[in-house]
Every structure is written in structure tokens, then in C-alpha cells.
Design an enzyme around this catalytic site. Structure first.
Site, PDB file in Angstrom:
ATOM      1  N   VAL A 251       0.797  -1.235   0.000  1.00 17.21           N
ATOM      2  CA  VAL A 251       0.000   0.000   0.000  1.00 17.21           C
ATOM      3  C   VAL A 251       0.835   1.293   0.000  1.00 17.21           C
ATOM      4  O   VAL A 251       0.270   2.368  -0.179  1.00 17.21           O
ATOM      5  CB  VAL A 251      -0.983   0.068   1.199  1.00 17.21           C
ATOM      6  CG1 VAL A 251      -2.104  -0.936   1.046  1.00 17.21           C
ATOM      7  CG2 VAL A 251      -0.260  -0.118   2.531  1.00 17.21           C
ATOM      8  N   TYR A 252       2.132   1.212   0.236  1.00 13.77           N
ATOM      9  CA  TYR A 252       2.902   2.465   0.300  1.00 13.77           C
ATOM     10  C   TYR A 252       2.870   3.133  -1.078  1.00 13.77           C
ATOM     11  O   TYR A 252       3.342   2.565  -2.065  1.00 13.77           O
ATOM     12  CB  TYR A 252       4.350   2.215   0.741  1.00 13.77           C
ATOM     13  CG  TYR A 252       4.514   1.711   2.180  1.00 13.77           C
ATOM     14  CD1 TYR A 252       3.493   1.807   3.123  1.00 13.77           C
ATOM     15  CD2 TYR A 252       5.710   1.138   2.593  1.00 13.77           C
ATOM     16  CE1 TYR A 252       3.665   1.352   4.430  1.00 13.77           C
ATOM     17  CE2 TYR A 252       5.883   0.680   3.902  1.00 13.77           C
ATOM     18  CZ  TYR A 252       4.851   0.789   4.807  1.00 13.77           C
ATOM     19  OH  TYR A 252       5.033   0.330   6.101  1.00 13.77           O
ATOM     20  N   SER A 253       2.319   4.331  -1.108  1.00 13.00           N
ATOM     21  CA  SER A 253       2.140   5.079  -2.372  1.00 13.00           C
ATOM     22  C   SER A 253       1.523   4.188  -3.449  1.00 13.00           C
ATOM     23  O   SER A 253       1.980   4.189  -4.599  1.00 13.00           O
ATOM     24  CB  SER A 253       3.464   5.671  -2.853  1.00 13.00           C
ATOM     25  OG  SER A 253       3.884   6.705  -2.009  1.00 13.00           O
TER      26      SER A 253
END
Ligand SMILES: NC(=O)c1ccc[n+]([C@@H]2O[C@H](COP(=O)([O-])OP(=O)(O)OC[C@H]3O[C@@H](n4cnc5c(N)ncnc54)[C@H](OP(=O)(O)O)[C@@H]3O)[C@@H](O)[C@H]2O)c1
Length: 324
Positions: free
Chosen positions: A56-58
Site C-alpha cells: 500500500v505504500y504510495s
């Protein structure tokens, strides 16, 4: 570089893990690949072999950057990523169902440009999916070799204990690590989670070891905080900045001055002296990774440890998802 065993496994990881939530473009404080490249190269030069990211990071951009920057070093590094949090608006776009895990592992492997995730972590508990379904799916990935080890991140201790005994009952792969929120300003994990992990030989991989930069000493009492991270990290302002958090950071600064090192280095050295496997540090500049590695040489006496811990006041719980 110092190394630790990753919990009860044979895998050796550097005692500093480079977290890469800061790599990407979803918020102002993050850095794109041009600024991430020198940080990763310096980490590799300093002997860091352990890198952490999440699907989910960026929206996957962090995994893409990590994949691009580490592909020439794949057989020298240990890559951890995560699954669980929301990736879209569809009914199966989050959680720890077999469906979501199998969809997401395929996407993570592709973005990371690899055929194996060394540490696949569940990014919180899923109240909707039976833990047996999650664990059996993760065990299949381990059997297939797409994942080497499985780990977990921030949850209530009873949930992690349930997951561990379920794996044992089913004779399948068990979690080897716990990535939890732990730093000098947030020590609630010392009550239940850390003793469980020590008893079960689970590697502790604390996230936000500098309380998102608060413990680096750059925010002052009675001064209006500023900086890209403060402005654009939606969790930062509400988590720290209590008068009692400033008491902790000011004490850390005092100890750092006596030792001729930085406040950030003392805060990281404190975690290392508490016996964690590797703090998952955040970096937006090359100096951040350099200082983190130098913190391995900072020696704290038992008196220093006592002084650093003395001002702490209990904190509201930050990390586990609340019971719905
Ligand atoms: N599992 C989870 O749920 C979870 C949650 C959060 C994070 N994480 C992981 O943990 C990693 C680290 O999280 P974090 O960024 O919150 O960690 P952190 O290490 O507590 O904070 C990093 C920030 O501190 C500042 N900093 C670092 N070194 C410094 C130094 N030597 N001097 C001055 N300032 C310094 C920088 O802020 P500026 O950029 O403002 O300069 C940097 O962005 C993430 O990348 C991610 O991999 C996991």
C-alpha cells in the site's frame, strides 16, 4: 555491520532495516526514485541488507522503487513486504482472505521484480477472515517458495498469540517476526507483546523508531512545528507532541550531548540495547541512514537506560486496528 538472526530462522539480517514508506509520491514528505537511489546505495555500502516495504505504500510505488533499486543486488538482500490494508474500493480489495493474499502477492512480486519475498508480513489483523484461512494461504506460499518467511505487524497480543498457536496446531509455517510500534515515546508494547515475542523467539522489528522524526529532536516545545512530514503525514501531529513526549525527547537530547552524538542516535541506540532484532528506520536523506548505522556504536549504560526511560507516561494505543 552487525547482524541478527531473524527470530528462530537461520536468516541473518543487518541490525538496521531500511524502511521505504518514505519512497513514493502519495504525500508531500516522500521522495521519488532520484532521491531514493543515493539512500539505498549508501545503505548497501554501509552493509544494510534488510529492506522493508508494503503493497500500500504510495499505491505500490514504494515496491516499484525498491524493486528497481535492488534488482542488481537481489541475492545479497532480504526484502520484506506486507499485505492486508485497503488497495481499492472492491469488496475483496483488503484483508487477509485467500483471494486478497493471492492477488496481492502476485502484484507485489511483479513490482519488486523478484520471484521471492523473503519476509511476507500481515499488515494488521483481519477481523472478517478466519485466521486458519490466512495461515493456510501463507503456508502455501511458503511451500511454493514464493515467500520464505511470514511475519506480522501491529495487533493486540491475544491476536498474535492465537495466530501462533493456530499455526502450531495445524503444523504449518508460523510468524517469525513482529513489526510493531515501539520507540522511547511509545512503549505500550512492553506490557504484553514484547514479552510474548521474547518467549516465542519472534524477531522484533519496531516501526517508527524515531516516532516519525519527533525523537530526532527537531521539534521544540512551544514552537509551531513545521516541515513537510509534519504538514503532510496525517498521523504525525495527533500521535506525539504531548508535553510528556517533549519530556522524553529533551532527556534523550541531554544524554546525546553528554555522549557527543545526535538525539536520533541515542533514541535508536536505546532500542538496540532493548534487544530488538532491527529497527525499521525511515529516511528521506542520506544522512538519516548514515546516522542510523552509526547508532550501532553508541554505548548506553544501565544508568543511561534508566534516565532515558524515566520520563515516560502511558500513551493511548497506536498500531492495532480496533475491534469493530
Ligand atoms: N508496519 C507498519 O504498520 C508501519 C507503520 C509505519 C512505518 N512502518 C515502517 O517503518 C519505517 C519507518 O517509519 P517512519 O518513517 O515513521 O520512521 P522513523 O524512523 O521514526 O522516522 C523517520 C523520519 O525521521 C526523520 N529522521 C530520520 N533520521 C534522522 C536523523 N538522523 N536526523 C534527523 N531526522 C531524522 C526523517 O524525517 P524528515 O523526513 O521529516 O526529515 C525521517 O523521515 C517505514 O518506512 C515503514 O517501512 C511500518
Amino acid at each position: 555491520m552487525q547482524h541478527s538472526q531473524l527470530g528462530a530462522t537461520g536468516l541473518k539480517v543487518s541490525r538496521v532495516c531500511l524502511g521505504t514508506m518514505s519512497f513514493g509520491n502519495s504525500e508531500e514528505w516522500m521522495v521519488e526514485i532520484d532521491k531514493a537511489r543515493p539512500i539505498v546505495n549508501r545503505a548497501l555500502d554501509l552493509g544494510v541488507n534488510f529492506f522493508d516495504t508494503a503493497n500500500v505504500y504510495s499505491n505500490g510505488r514504494s515496491e516499484e522503487i525498491v524493486g528497481q533499486l535492488l534488482k542488481e543486488h537481489r541475492d545479497e538482500v532480504v526484502i520484506g513486504t506486507k499485505v492486508r490494508l485497503k488497495t481499492g474500493d472492491g469488496p475483496n480489495d483488503e484483508g487477509l482472505s485467500r483471494y486478497h493474499i493471492l492477488t496481492q502477492v502476485r502484484k507485489s512480486l511483479k513490482r519488486l521484480q523478484t520471484d521471492r519475498i523473503d519476509l511476507y508480513q500481515i499488515h494488521r489483523w483481519d477481523y472478517a477472515t478466519p485466521i486458519e484461512e490466512t495461515l493456510l494461504t501463507l503456508n502455501d506460499l511458503v511451500r511454493e517458495g514464493r515467500v520464505s518467511h511470514i511475519g506480522a505487524s501491529s495487533m493486540f497480543t491475544w491476536q498474535f498469540a492465537k495466530a501462533l498457536f493456530t499455526s502450531d496446531l495445524l503444523h504449518i509455517a508460523r510468524f517469525v517476526s513482529m513489526q510493531n510500534h515501539y520507540n522511547l515515546c511509545y512503549r505500550e508494547e512492553e506490557r504484553e507483546m514484547i514479552p510474548l515475542c521474547n518467549d516465542q523467539r519472534i524477531a522484533l522489528l519496531p516501526w517508527s523508531p524515531l516516532a516519525r522524526g519527533f525523537l530526532a529532536g527537531k521539534y521544540r516545545r512551544r514552537e509551531t512545528p513545521d516541515g513537510a512530514r509534519y504538514r503532510s503525514d496525517k498521523y504525525f501531529a495527533e500521535r506525539f507532541f504531548r508535553p510528556e513526549d517533549f519530556d522524553v525527547v529533551e532527556r534523550t537530547e541531554e544524554v546525546a550531548k553528554e555522549k557527543g552524538v545526535t538525539t536520533a542516535q541515542v533514541a535508536l541506540a536505546w532500542l538496540l540495547h532493548k534487544g530488538v532484532c532491527a529497527p525499521v528506520i525511515g529516511a528521506t536523506k542520506v544522512d538519516h541512514i548514515e546516522e542510523a548505522v552509526q547508532s550501532l556504536d553508541v554505548k548506553l549504560s544501565s544508568d543511561d537506560m534508566k534516565r532515558l526511560e524515566e520520563p515516560y507516561k502511558p500513551h493511548r494505543i497506536i498500531g492495532p486496528l480496533p475491534i469493530p
